[in-house]
Design a protein around this motif. Structure first.
Motif, PDB file in Angstrom:
ATOM      1  N   ALA A  97       0.876  -1.178   0.000  1.00 19.32           N
ATOM      2  CA  ALA A  97       0.000   0.000   0.000  1.00 19.32           C
ATOM      3  C   ALA A  97       0.911   1.226   0.000  1.00 19.32           C
ATOM      4  CB  ALA A  97      -0.899   0.009   1.233  1.00 19.32           C
ATOM      5  N   GLU A  98       0.699   2.111  -0.960  1.00 19.52           N
ATOM      6  CA  GLU A  98       1.512   3.330  -1.094  1.00 19.52           C
ATOM      7  C   GLU A  98       0.785   4.491  -0.443  1.00 19.52           C
ATOM      8  OE1 GLU A  98       4.426   4.059  -2.701  1.00 19.52           O
ATOM      9  OE2 GLU A  98       4.836   2.120  -3.599  1.00 19.52           O
ATOM     10  N   LEU A  99       1.375   5.061   0.585  1.00 20.05           N
ATOM     11  CA  LEU A  99       0.869   6.283   1.182  1.00 20.05           C
ATOM     12  C   LEU A  99       1.711   7.401   0.597  1.00 20.05           C
ATOM     13  CD1 LEU A  99      -0.197   4.039   3.058  1.00 20.05           C
ATOM     14  CD2 LEU A  99       0.149   5.599   4.952  1.00 20.05           C
ATOM     15  N   ARG A 100       1.098   8.269  -0.212  1.00 19.63           N
ATOM     16  CA  ARG A 100       1.849   9.291  -0.934  1.00 19.63           C
ATOM     17  C   ARG A 100       1.017  10.562  -1.083  1.00 19.63           C
ATOM     18  NH1 ARG A 100       1.486   5.322  -5.641  1.00 19.63           N
ATOM     19  NH2 ARG A 100      -0.591   5.725  -6.418  1.00 19.63           N
ATOM     20  N   PRO A 101       1.683  11.684  -1.362  1.00 21.27           N
ATOM     21  CA  PRO A 101       0.957  12.934  -1.550  1.00 21.27           C
ATOM     22  C   PRO A 101      -0.112  12.796  -2.642  1.00 21.27           C
ATOM     23  CG  PRO A 101       3.309  13.359  -1.389  1.00 21.27           C
ATOM     24  CD  PRO A 101       3.133  11.860  -1.474  1.00 21.27           C
ATOM     25  N   GLY A 102      -1.295  13.325  -2.366  1.00 30.14           N
ATOM     26  CA  GLY A 102      -2.381  13.276  -3.336  1.00 30.14           C
ATOM     27  C   GLY A 102      -3.181  11.992  -3.311  1.00 30.14           C
ATOM     28  N   GLY A 103      -2.897  11.075  -2.388  1.00 33.78           N
ATOM     29  CA  GLY A 103      -3.615   9.802  -2.312  1.00 33.78           C
ATOM     30  C   GLY A 103      -3.799   9.394  -0.867  1.00 33.78           C
ATOM     31  N   LEU A 104      -3.551   8.116  -0.586  1.00 31.88           N
ATOM     32  CA  LEU A 104      -3.585   7.643   0.793  1.00 31.88           C
ATOM     33  C   LEU A 104      -2.449   8.306   1.564  1.00 31.88           C
ATOM     34  CD1 LEU A 104      -4.101   3.816   0.217  1.00 31.88           C
ATOM     35  CD2 LEU A 104      -5.741   5.379   1.256  1.00 31.88           C
ATOM     36  N   HIS A 105      -2.713   8.692   2.821  1.00 35.31           N
ATOM     37  CA  HIS A 105      -1.679   9.320   3.637  1.00 35.31           C
ATOM     38  C   HIS A 105      -2.073   9.263   5.104  1.00 35.31           C
ATOM     39  CE1 HIS A 105      -4.591  12.499   2.758  1.00 35.31           C
ATOM     40  NE2 HIS A 105      -4.242  13.036   3.925  1.00 35.31           N
ATOM     41  N   LEU A 106      -1.144   9.606   5.958  1.00 35.14           N
ATOM     42  CA  LEU A 106      -1.406   9.714   7.391  1.00 35.14           C
ATOM     43  C   LEU A 106      -1.641  11.179   7.733  1.00 35.14           C
ATOM     44  CD1 LEU A 106       1.553   7.485   8.576  1.00 35.14           C
ATOM     45  CD2 LEU A 106      -0.868   6.882   8.766  1.00 35.14           C
ATOM     46  N   MET A 107      -2.678  11.455   8.478  1.00 30.76           N
ATOM     47  CA  MET A 107      -2.875  12.795   9.043  1.00 30.76           C
ATOM     48  C   MET A 107      -2.276  12.755  10.436  1.00 30.76           C
ATOM     49  SD  MET A 107      -4.163  14.916   6.915  1.00 30.76           S
ATOM     50  CE  MET A 107      -4.243  16.223   8.116  1.00 30.76           C
ATOM     51  N   LEU A 108      -1.295  13.598  10.669  1.00 27.90           N
ATOM     52  CA  LEU A 108      -0.552  13.646  11.931  1.00 27.90           C
ATOM     53  C   LEU A 108      -0.933  14.950  12.623  1.00 27.90           C
ATOM     54  CD1 LEU A 108       2.786  12.602  10.242  1.00 27.90           C
ATOM     55  CD2 LEU A 108       1.251  11.100  11.518  1.00 27.90           C
ATOM     56  N   MET A 109      -1.738  14.838  13.669  1.00 30.69           N
ATOM     57  CA  MET A 109      -2.284  16.022  14.338  1.00 30.69           C
ATOM     58  C   MET A 109      -1.675  16.181  15.726  1.00 30.69           C
ATOM     59  SD  MET A 109      -4.607  16.838  12.023  1.00 30.69           S
ATOM     60  CE  MET A 109      -5.910  17.761  12.765  1.00 30.69           C
ATOM     61  N   GLN A 110      -1.660  17.411  16.211  1.00 34.33           N
ATOM     62  CA  GLN A 110      -1.228  17.734  17.567  1.00 34.33           C
ATOM     63  C   GLN A 110       0.194  17.224  17.843  1.00 34.33           C
ATOM     64  OE1 GLN A 110      -4.258  15.759  19.793  1.00 34.33           O
ATOM     65  NE2 GLN A 110      -5.890  16.910  18.832  1.00 34.33           N
ATOM     66  N   PRO A 111       1.191  17.791  17.162  1.00 36.03           N
ATOM     67  CA  PRO A 111       2.565  17.326  17.393  1.00 36.03           C
ATOM     68  C   PRO A 111       2.982  17.514  18.845  1.00 36.03           C
ATOM     69  CG  PRO A 111       2.518  19.309  16.022  1.00 36.03           C
ATOM     70  CD  PRO A 111       1.110  18.897  16.226  1.00 36.03           C
TER      71      PRO A 111
END
Length: 146
Positions: A97-111
């Protein structure tokens, strides 16, 4: 009672077997795009490789470096970019599974820590069967060459 020692030995053997089993799911080439200033969210990308003999399903993600981590997908519908959370990410046996810009990705909130170029941030994926898969995300200014 003989039952209690037997159960303890059985549990210990199961734990040893689980620890000895080779990991067949891995996180590769993980990275986070360096954000300008003190933004409260970032995007993470990686390749999730399923080397197992059967399908696996990613049902969650987390990191000690972020208060909230979730899987999202960006799609373009009639020229409009839309993002939605993904609750289940099935990965077929032998697939990536490719997580890449413009597609699937991780949202990383509250660093929890300031993002600095080159920093290595922990990532933990949760699979539907209860397995945890650990990986790292490197903070980068630009996407790595593939």
């Amino acid at each position: 009672m003989i039952t209690k020692p037997f159960v303890c030995v059985l549990l210990a053997l199961c734990a040893f077997e689980a620890a000895a089993a080779p990991a067949c799911v891995s996180v590769e080439q993980g990275w986070v795009r360096l954000t300008p200033g003190a933004m409260r969210m970032a995007a993470g990308f990686a390749r999730i490789r399923n080397g197992c003999a059967s399908e696996v399903v990613v049902v969650g993600a987390g990191s000690k470096a972020f208060g909230d981590v979730s899987l999202h997908e960006t799609t373009v519908v009639q020229g409009v970019s839309r993002m939605r959370e993904i609750e289940r990410l099935p990965i077929a046996a032998g697939a990536v599974a490719e997580l890449r810009p413009g597609g699937l990705h991780l949202m990383l909130m509250q660093p929890e820590v300031p993002l600095a170029e080159g920093a290595q941030l922990p990532l933990r994926l949760s699979l539907e069967d209860g397995t945890k898969v650990d990986g790292m995300l490197q903070v980068r200014r630009d996407a790595p060459a593939r």
